[in-house]
Every structure is written in C-alpha cells, then in structure tokens.
Design a protein around this motif. Structure first.
Motif, PDB file in Angstrom:
ATOM      1  N   LYS A 212     -45.198  41.549  28.346  1.00  0.00           N
ATOM      2  CA  LYS A 212     -45.011  40.182  28.834  1.00  0.00           C
ATOM      3  C   LYS A 212     -45.477  39.209  27.766  1.00  0.00           C
ATOM      4  O   LYS A 212     -46.433  39.481  27.055  1.00  0.00           O
ATOM      5  N   VAL A 213     -44.785  38.070  27.667  1.00  0.00           N
ATOM      6  CA  VAL A 213     -45.170  37.008  26.743  1.00  0.00           C
ATOM      7  C   VAL A 213     -45.686  35.834  27.567  1.00  0.00           C
ATOM      8  O   VAL A 213     -45.034  35.398  28.514  1.00  0.00           O
ATOM      9  N   VAL A 214     -46.860  35.338  27.208  1.00  0.00           N
ATOM     10  CA  VAL A 214     -47.469  34.194  27.887  1.00  0.00           C
ATOM     11  C   VAL A 214     -47.817  33.149  26.840  1.00  0.00           C
ATOM     12  O   VAL A 214     -48.293  33.486  25.754  1.00  0.00           O
ATOM     13  N   THR A 215     -47.570  31.885  27.177  1.00  0.00           N
ATOM     14  CA  THR A 215     -47.935  30.789  26.277  1.00  0.00           C
ATOM     15  C   THR A 215     -49.161  30.091  26.843  1.00  0.00           C
ATOM     16  O   THR A 215     -49.138  29.591  27.977  1.00  0.00           O
ATOM     17  N   TYR A 216     -50.236  30.099  26.078  1.00  0.00           N
ATOM     18  CA  TYR A 216     -51.467  29.406  26.450  1.00  0.00           C
ATOM     19  C   TYR A 216     -51.413  27.993  25.890  1.00  0.00           C
ATOM     20  O   TYR A 216     -50.976  27.783  24.758  1.00  0.00           O
ATOM     21  N   GLN A 217     -51.917  27.039  26.649  1.00  0.00           N
ATOM     22  CA  GLN A 217     -52.064  25.661  26.189  1.00  0.00           C
ATOM     23  C   GLN A 217     -53.549  25.414  25.961  1.00  0.00           C
ATOM     24  O   GLN A 217     -54.325  25.395  26.914  1.00  0.00           O
ATOM     25  N   VAL A 218     -53.925  25.260  24.701  1.00  0.00           N
ATOM     26  CA  VAL A 218     -55.333  25.090  24.333  1.00  0.00           C
ATOM     27  C   VAL A 218     -55.575  23.622  24.019  1.00  0.00           C
ATOM     28  O   VAL A 218     -54.814  23.008  23.277  1.00  0.00           O
ATOM     29  N   GLY A 219     -56.632  23.089  24.575  1.00  0.00           N
ATOM     30  CA  GLY A 219     -56.985  21.694  24.304  1.00  0.00           C
ATOM     31  C   GLY A 219     -57.467  21.508  22.877  1.00  0.00           C
ATOM     32  O   GLY A 219     -57.708  22.475  22.152  1.00  0.00           O
ATOM     33  N   PRO A 220     -57.616  20.270  22.450  1.00  0.00           N
ATOM     34  CA  PRO A 220     -58.058  19.989  21.072  1.00  0.00           C
ATOM     35  C   PRO A 220     -59.424  20.605  20.777  1.00  0.00           C
ATOM     36  O   PRO A 220     -60.318  20.576  21.616  1.00  0.00           O
ATOM     37  N   LEU A 221     -59.540  21.167  19.584  1.00  0.00           N
ATOM     38  CA  LEU A 221     -60.811  21.717  19.115  1.00  0.00           C
ATOM     39  C   LEU A 221     -61.217  20.990  17.842  1.00  0.00           C
ATOM     40  O   LEU A 221     -60.368  20.554  17.065  1.00  0.00           O
ATOM     41  N   THR A 222     -62.520  20.870  17.636  1.00  0.00           N
ATOM     42  CA  THR A 222     -62.997  20.261  16.392  1.00  0.00           C
ATOM     43  C   THR A 222     -62.844  21.258  15.250  1.00  0.00           C
ATOM     44  O   THR A 222     -62.812  22.474  15.468  1.00  0.00           O
ATOM     45  N   ALA A 223     -62.759  20.746  14.041  1.00  0.00           N
ATOM     46  CA  ALA A 223     -62.606  21.601  12.863  1.00  0.00           C
ATOM     47  C   ALA A 223     -63.765  22.585  12.787  1.00  0.00           C
ATOM     48  O   ALA A 223     -64.905  22.266  13.121  1.00  0.00           O
ATOM     49  N   GLY A 224     -63.436  23.793  12.364  1.00  0.00           N
ATOM     50  CA  GLY A 224     -64.465  24.812  12.219  1.00  0.00           C
ATOM     51  C   GLY A 224     -63.889  26.199  12.409  1.00  0.00           C
ATOM     52  O   GLY A 224     -62.683  26.389  12.560  1.00  0.00           O
ATOM     53  N   SER A 225     -64.790  27.154  12.432  1.00  0.00           N
ATOM     54  CA  SER A 225     -64.419  28.555  12.590  1.00  0.00           C
ATOM     55  C   SER A 225     -64.846  29.016  13.979  1.00  0.00           C
ATOM     56  O   SER A 225     -65.996  28.795  14.379  1.00  0.00           O
TER      57      SER A 225
END
Length: 130
Positions: free
Chosen positions: A99-112
C-alpha cells in the motif's frame, strides 16, 4: 411480478460474482499515483528495510512523504527530534501493505532529525531539513 423481481435479483448476484471472480489481477503500481506532488519526499519499505537512510525536506514549509510499503508487514515513518526517539515530531499509525500512503508533515525548522519505523526500530535514517 414476484418472478421478475427474483430474476432481477438473481441476475445482480450473478453479475457481482462474475466481477469479483474475473481472475484478472490489478496491475501492480510501480510508483506513486500520478496526482502526487513531484517534490514529495519518497521512501519505500521492503524486506524489513527502508529504501534509503537519508531524506531531505525544505525548512519552514509543510511537505509530503510518499511511503510505499511493499510488504505485508506493518510499517510507518515516524520522525523524532533525535536518535533517542524520546520526542516525536511526526508519526502516523503503522499499516500493512502492499500500500502507498502519503503523509502530510507540518513545517519543521532547519536541522537534522531521526526517522524510523516504530514497529521495526532497526529501520531508521536521518531527515535533513534545510
């Protein structure tokens, strides 16, 4: 009148059974659906491994992760602040495939960031947000 209704009902059952047992298998998808954002982060799982241990995403912008679970085992992509996995930044429930699922991720600050499968914690990698 009862015979007409019974005949129509029987015809509907026969048609439904024929459609379900046509023997034609749906073609396997070799990639994400055509409507997927071409800039989406893409990763897959197969043989209890992620396809990559390095993901990149834009800083300060919401983004999509297209996750292709190519096996029956349940997997997810969970993002954590660091490798301690004590502070979860993003996760959805694991799901079995294929199965293929698309996650919607909110904005993240720069970094690792650290990502892993919460079911199979040896499946892991680094998400670089820049």
């Amino acid at each position: 009148m009862k015979h007409v209704i019974a005949a129509l009902g029987l015809a509907a059952i026969v048609l439904a059974a024929a459609a379900c047992s046509s023997g034609a298998a749906a073609p396997a998808s070799s990639g994400p659906p055509a409507s997927v954002d071409p800039n989406a982060v893409q990763i897959s799982a197969k043989d209890l491994k992620f396809s990559t241990a390095q993901l990149d995403a834009p800083a300060g912008k919401a983004f999509s992760i297209v996750f292709d679970n190519q096996e029956g085992a349940p997997h997810n992509v969970a993002i954590y602040k660091d490798q301690s996995a004590s502070e979860k930044v993003f996760a959805q429930e694991p799901f079995a495939g294929p199965k293929v699922v698309t996650y919607q991720v909110g904005p993240l600050t720069a970094g690792s960031y650290f990502f892993r499968c919460d079911v199979h914690t040896d499946m892991k990698g680094t998400l670089t947000v820049k």
